[in-house]
Design an enzyme around this catalytic site. Structure first.
Site, PDB file in Angstrom:
ATOM      1  N   GLN B 197       0.783  25.447 -34.878  1.00 14.22           N
ATOM      2  CA  GLN B 197       1.776  26.230 -35.612  1.00 14.22           C
ATOM      3  C   GLN B 197       1.067  27.509 -36.040  1.00 14.22           C
ATOM      4  O   GLN B 197       0.274  27.491 -36.975  1.00 14.22           O
ATOM      5  CB  GLN B 197       2.297  25.440 -36.801  1.00 14.22           C
ATOM      6  CG  GLN B 197       2.874  24.076 -36.431  1.00 14.22           C
ATOM      7  CD  GLN B 197       4.223  24.159 -35.735  1.00 14.22           C
ATOM      8  OE1 GLN B 197       5.148  24.845 -36.204  1.00 14.22           O
ATOM      9  NE2 GLN B 197       4.348  23.498 -34.592  1.00 14.22           N
ATOM     10  N   ARG B 217       5.422  27.284 -42.086  1.00 14.13           N
ATOM     11  CA  ARG B 217       5.164  28.435 -41.221  1.00 14.13           C
ATOM     12  C   ARG B 217       5.875  28.247 -39.892  1.00 14.13           C
ATOM     13  O   ARG B 217       6.188  27.120 -39.486  1.00 14.13           O
ATOM     14  CB  ARG B 217       3.662  28.593 -40.992  1.00 14.13           C
ATOM     15  CG  ARG B 217       3.029  27.465 -40.195  1.00 14.13           C
ATOM     16  CD  ARG B 217       1.554  27.759 -39.878  1.00 14.13           C
ATOM     17  NE  ARG B 217       0.854  28.144 -41.063  1.00 14.13           N
ATOM     18  CZ  ARG B 217       0.249  29.336 -41.234  1.00 14.13           C
ATOM     19  NH1 ARG B 217       0.226  30.220 -40.262  1.00 14.13           N
ATOM     20  NH2 ARG B 217      -0.345  29.615 -42.369  1.00 14.13           N
ATOM     21  N   GLY B 238      12.331  24.160 -42.842  1.00 14.79           N
ATOM     22  CA  GLY B 238      11.516  23.899 -41.654  1.00 14.79           C
ATOM     23  C   GLY B 238      11.020  25.168 -40.971  1.00 14.79           C
ATOM     24  O   GLY B 238      11.412  26.288 -41.324  1.00 14.79           O
ATOM     25  N   HIS B 239      10.203  24.971 -39.979  1.00 15.78           N
ATOM     26  CA  HIS B 239       9.600  26.122 -39.291  1.00 15.78           C
ATOM     27  C   HIS B 239      10.629  26.942 -38.526  1.00 15.78           C
ATOM     28  O   HIS B 239      11.578  26.415 -37.988  1.00 15.78           O
ATOM     29  CB  HIS B 239       8.444  25.709 -38.378  1.00 15.78           C
ATOM     30  CG  HIS B 239       8.726  24.657 -37.351  1.00 15.78           C
ATOM     31  ND1 HIS B 239       7.832  24.315 -36.378  1.00 15.78           N
ATOM     32  CD2 HIS B 239       9.802  23.868 -37.156  1.00 15.78           C
ATOM     33  CE1 HIS B 239       8.334  23.372 -35.622  1.00 15.78           C
ATOM     34  NE2 HIS B 239       9.529  23.078 -36.077  1.00 15.78           N
ATOM     35  N   ASN B 240      10.397  28.242 -38.544  1.00 13.99           N
ATOM     36  CA  ASN B 240      11.233  29.206 -37.825  1.00 13.99           C
ATOM     37  C   ASN B 240      12.651  29.346 -38.379  1.00 13.99           C
ATOM     38  O   ASN B 240      13.498  29.990 -37.750  1.00 13.99           O
ATOM     39  CB  ASN B 240      11.302  28.873 -36.321  1.00 13.99           C
ATOM     40  CG  ASN B 240       9.956  29.068 -35.639  1.00 13.99           C
ATOM     41  OD1 ASN B 240       9.128  28.183 -35.636  1.00 13.99           O
ATOM     42  ND2 ASN B 240       9.731  30.243 -35.102  1.00 13.99           N
TER      43      ASN B 240
END
Lengths: 340, 340, 340
Positions: B197, B217, B238-240
């Protein structure tokens, strides 16, 4: 080192069936207990495991007294309570030595009783007070004018914002945040403006708060957790919430702002309570359920939105029969259609 | 010390009904306010409490102007907004003094503006920048190359992984974790292998993040929270994920990876948003609900899976009538049966 | 600096369609990739974005080989796995230098391998052991007799209560609390008395635990997370829970005490598992669902309470047709009524 079975029975007001002179050295679960261990059988469903266990002795309730389990028995009126007390006999609670670790920082006006323990890298804010027998462990951040009562324990990394009060005998686990700002905004011309949160958080005596739970300060006044209440991990309590005494809030439950809980309220795991509602004494909200309206004393509710639990159970059954219901409807439609 | 009621009215563009010369020394809730206090009545439902209150003056909206509450009134066009401003008058935000606590650690290349405040035991990673007016409080761990904007506040124990950016005026509460690895694995030959990540987290300006919330991240690129958005406690992002401006994410809400939220999206308490879906501007997800598919702008959805809220409400009503429906079906079946 | 496309293909056992000599300098998402970047297209739904992307090369699976995407392609048998490996090529994992920061505190009897890294203000309890290659980062609180295996990483502010064991290669993110007391009380004469929690937590090897998650110690014995299991943020694992290998617990999931999970169990986001039940190997609980009874191996369940997923889907469809069903019932009632 160990205890005679008769001695343990005496401590919990129970009696021995079998050999009162048996020596018990430890308490262990059924699957790992050996001949010098005491294990326990609280639920008759686990009887087969008890029979297969290597435990020399078993703690049981009156319902299992006289059962031919082939073991010496310690029969107690309330085996859960007896187990709690016997665990405390074998694992006496550690008393951390009084004194302040040299790396701890006391801001001006902070007072720590000489009989209190302050761990490494703790920070005690200006005007804060730590009472005798209390333990403030590593990395705890105590804000200004916080009060930590006699015998209370703050585990590593707990954070108390300014003015938070933790009652005597309370336990605050690692990562808990008490007194962060409540979630209040006034939306004006398209932007959310912070409503100053100037109240505080009070935990009364003998409260326990699980790891990483959060209890927000009141906008004005107090967010208050009643004496003897127990809060599990990752629970969220919003600003201005007030709970009664001896409430139980299970893991990941959440209470929105200004809700009021009576005494002995139980929130099961991952349940939720809407803001500004009231839950009467002894009310219970089932796991995963959401109380969106006030709940009568001693009512048990379930579902989203939560309704009377018996009603919710019937609904669940009918739901599982929906396919059958539609089929029956179709049959009737056909008959009626044919006739018309 | 206090303020004349007329003076307070002037500050919020309101007007006085009653004695403009009355002195107000504090703002208090109805139940604890006394003759020298201003209290407030935003909701007519609390009228009885207002009548019983000892408050010398009441802040009300236009709908309650002229009401014979027996008190001096401060009538404001938007009483919520007025209350926020008056609280700020009585409780002006504290400015932490500039300077770096001697126990703080600055790694090589970290730059802290002389007008910033860095508290005890904070760690500022290599290459990180802290702007003027910002406050990095006790035990904050700032990773490498983090950026903390002007006037931003990081409360005790906040953790920012490498490269995280916090915009000007943003507030990050205690225990928040920004930039931990997203939850991404490639399952290969029976084992879950970590997908590196390597992106980062950006909070734009004027964002607030509640205690113990977590924002991961991005795998690549950025997880981004739009300007003016407000996030409550124990929220998972969550990511993104990318959110627009002025979103509201209430307590214990969760957003799975790569979801996109428009501006002014509201997620109520304990709600969830599935990964890779889109919520249009102004969309609202009800408490305990789960948006599993994209939601149109300004739509209000509820349920699991979430559907249009009005439809969900009708379903809830019909559900509560299922028993009656089955009874009616049985009646019809009997009639038809008799006739056949 | 960069890599030839052919070289990258070789590393993942793939092949090139187009120019094998193309230089790739970074991996970027479709929307920000340029001519010297490799991007990826795992899902054909994103084909239009891929066509519009400025990426010089694309990583694709066999299903998109030969597709006229107008780019050089790196075709891999398992593109997710290939992406994970290529990200690791471009972003090699950082090895923190061995050594103990001068501000770290080692209590008597703590042993830290010379090849381990201990960050600023970490506290390592008496008798704790940190193995070679492990990293214990800033503000980590390691209790007494904890064991940190080879190559394990504890991110800032992780807290391990006494006796916790973290297996080799495991990753514990910021704010995680391992080994806090389980939520156990014996209610006696109206008060909830703490049942001493004297067990511990064991993470086997290659486990990852996300930010601010909490795993409680066992009352007696162990709470155990099986090797290779991955846990997302804000997950709660109750006392005496045992999971098998390679389980996946998504964000905000919760497991009540003494539940047992087999291998490869998946709990989706915000799902819950009741206490004392068993989930067989490969069982999956859908997002927002609650498994209140044991689940067979490889079964997929959804709903509250969770039922077989296909059945739950049909229920959801029928629920959305309830209005129509009631209308049809009314029609039939009228017909039957007219006839009687």
């Amino acid at each position: 080192m160990g205890y005679r079975l008769a001695e343990l029975a005496e401590r919990v007001g129970g009696r021995v069936e079998g050999d009162p002179e048996r020596t018990v050295e430890a308490i262990r679960p059924l699957e790992s207990a050996g001949p010098r261990d005491l294990s326990f059988l609280k639920d008759p469903r686990y009887r087969a495991q008890a029979a297969a266990s290597g435990a020399g002795a078993l703690l049981v309730g009156p319902g299992l007294a006289g059962a031919t389990l082939g073991r010496d028995l310690l029969v107690a009126g309330d085996p859960s309570w007896a187990l709690a007390r016997l665990l405390a006999v074998f694992h006496p609670e550690e008393r951390r030595p009084p004194g302040i670790h040299p790396t701890a920082i006391l801001e001006p006006g902070a007072t720590v009783d000489p009989q209190a323990h302050v761990g490494p890298y703790a920070v005690i804010g200006a005007g804060a007070q730590v009472a005798a027998g209390a333990a403030v462990l590593a990395f705890v951040a105590l804000g200004r004018n916080c009060v930590v009562g006699e015998g209370a324990v703050l585990h590593p990394h707990a954070v108390l914002y300014d003015g938070t009060e933790v009652g005597p005998g309370s336990i605050v686990h690692a990562g808990v945040v008490l007194g962060a700002d409540g979630f209040g905004y006034a939306t004006y011309q398209g932007a959310h403006h912070k409503v100053p949160q100037v109240g505080r958080v009070v935990l009364e005596g003998d409260v326990e708060v699980g790891a990483n739970s959060t209890i927000d300060r009141a906008m004005l006044g107090e967010t208050r957790i009643g004496a003897g209440s127990k809060i599990d991990n990752l629970v969220q309590v919003g600003h201005n919430v007030v709970t009664g005494r001896h409430c139980i809030l299970c893991g990941q439950a959440g209470i929105a702002g200004s809700a009021r809980l009576g005494n002995y309220v139980v929130l099961a795991g991952q349940s939720g309570v809407a803001g500004h509602i009231e839950l009467g004494d002894g009310a219970q909200v089932a796991a995963k359920s959401a109380a969106l309206a006030s709940v009568e004393p001693h009512a048990q509710v379930a579902g989203i939105p939560a309704i009377e639990m018996r009603k919710w159970r019937r609904q669940a059954v009918l739901l599982s029969r929906l396919e059958e219901i539609v089929r029956r409807l179709r049959t009737v439609e056909k008959k009626v259609g044919e006739e018309s």
